[in-house]
Motif scaffolding. Structure first.
Motif, mmCIF file in Angstrom:
data_model
loop_
_atom_site.group_PDB
_atom_site.id
_atom_site.type_symbol
_atom_site.label_atom_id
_atom_site.label_comp_id
_atom_site.label_asym_id
_atom_site.label_seq_id
_atom_site.Cartn_x
_atom_site.Cartn_y
_atom_site.Cartn_z
ATOM 1 N N LEU A 145 0.846 -1.191 0.000
ATOM 2 C CA LEU A 145 0.000 0.000 0.000
ATOM 3 C C LEU A 145 0.881 1.240 0.000
ATOM 4 N N CYS A 146 0.410 2.312 -0.651
ATOM 5 C CA CYS A 146 1.142 3.576 -0.606
ATOM 6 C C CYS A 146 1.118 4.096 0.822
ATOM 7 N N SER A 147 2.283 4.488 1.323
ATOM 8 C CA SER A 147 2.361 4.942 2.717
ATOM 9 C C SER A 147 1.728 6.314 2.893
ATOM 10 N N VAL A 148 1.479 7.002 1.779
ATOM 11 C CA VAL A 148 0.875 8.339 1.865
ATOM 12 C C VAL A 148 -0.647 8.278 1.716
ATOM 13 N N CYS A 149 -1.124 7.708 0.591
ATOM 14 C CA CYS A 149 -2.571 7.722 0.336
ATOM 15 C C CYS A 149 -3.255 6.403 0.655
ATOM 16 N N GLY A 150 -2.466 5.334 0.921
ATOM 17 C CA GLY A 150 -3.063 4.062 1.310
ATOM 18 C C GLY A 150 -3.593 3.242 0.156
ATOM 19 N N PRO A 157 -0.721 2.474 -9.905
ATOM 20 C CA PRO A 157 0.164 3.394 -9.186
ATOM 21 C C PRO A 157 -0.630 4.631 -8.772
ATOM 22 N N CYS A 158 -0.113 5.383 -7.826
ATOM 23 C CA CYS A 158 -0.842 6.581 -7.402
ATOM 24 C C CYS A 158 0.041 7.806 -7.609
ATOM 25 N N GLU A 159 -0.559 8.974 -7.512
ATOM 26 C CA GLU A 159 0.152 10.230 -7.782
ATOM 27 C C GLU A 159 1.327 10.450 -6.832
ATOM 28 N N CYS A 160 1.122 10.173 -5.558
ATOM 29 C CA CYS A 160 2.190 10.494 -4.597
ATOM 30 C C CYS A 160 3.454 9.695 -4.866
ATOM 31 N N VAL A 161 3.310 8.491 -5.335
ATOM 32 C CA VAL A 161 4.489 7.691 -5.625
ATOM 33 C C VAL A 161 5.247 8.276 -6.813
HETATM 34 ZN ZN LIG Z 1 -0.209 7.268 -2.813
#
Ligand SMILES: [Zn+2]
Ligand SMILES: [Zn+2]
Length: 178
Positions: A145-150, A157-161
């Motif tokens: 899981l992304c540690s920022v947005c979960g 993939p998500c934006e923060c990554v």
């Molecule tokens: Zn994220």
């Protein structure tokens, strides 16, 4: 749960095959601490039980499918498991001293029985517990899981990554700051 009385074991030994239903396994797990998984399919056991003096030798195979939780993405996933084992059960009052146990075969596990009964279902469950990985993963290389947005990064993939890892983005940021 399946329990065998010692006097039910004939001199020539005993071959047994049985299934433990998911519902009775669930009841058993409820009484144990530190259990964070379930059985997804019945526990199938096939064993040979032999007398060896006052002790009991059990060899066999157990198989089932567990439902484990991935340590990275926290998703539950089916985990098929099958293992063979060899176990010596000593009567509790005649337990060998620690020294004697150490001298015994390293491959062979030892345990004890009490009150003229062998708790076969518990023994079968214990063999399964021994095979459960410490850090279960739903798949080799689970992205977690992304540690920022979960967000589950296995799905997309998500934006923060992207911001963190794409060199182009950070270069742009630096430019703006200057
Ligand atoms: Zn994220
Ligand atoms: Zn995972």
């Amino acid at each position: 749960m399946f329990t065998l009385k010692l006097d039910e074991i004939p001199e020539e030994g005993l071959d047994l095959k049985w299934n433990e239903e998911v519902s009775s396994l669930a009841t058993y797990l409820k009484n144990l601490s530190n259990i964070d998984f379930d059985f997804e399919t019945p526990l199938q056991s096939e064993v040979k039980i032999m007398r060896a003096g006052g002790s009991i030798l059990i060899t066999g195979e157990v198989q089932t499918t567990l439902r484990l939780q991935c340590v990275r993405c926290l998703k539950e996933f089916p985990y098929p498991l099958s293992t063979t084992f060899e176990l010596t059960l000593h009567p509790l009052k005649e337990a060998p001293s620690e020294e004697e146990t150490e001298l015994g075969s390293e491959e062979m596990e030892s345990s004890f029985f009490e009150g003229g009964e062998i708790h076969l279902s518990e023994i079968a469950c214990e063999q399964i517990f021994l095979e459960i990985p410490w850090q279960p993963l739903c798949q080799q290389g689970c992205k977690g899981l992304c540690s920022v947005c979960g967000k589950d990064l296995n799905l997309s993939p998500c934006e923060c990554v992207k911001e963190e890892w794409t060199p182009g983005f950070s270069a742009l940021k630096n430019l703006k700051l200057d």
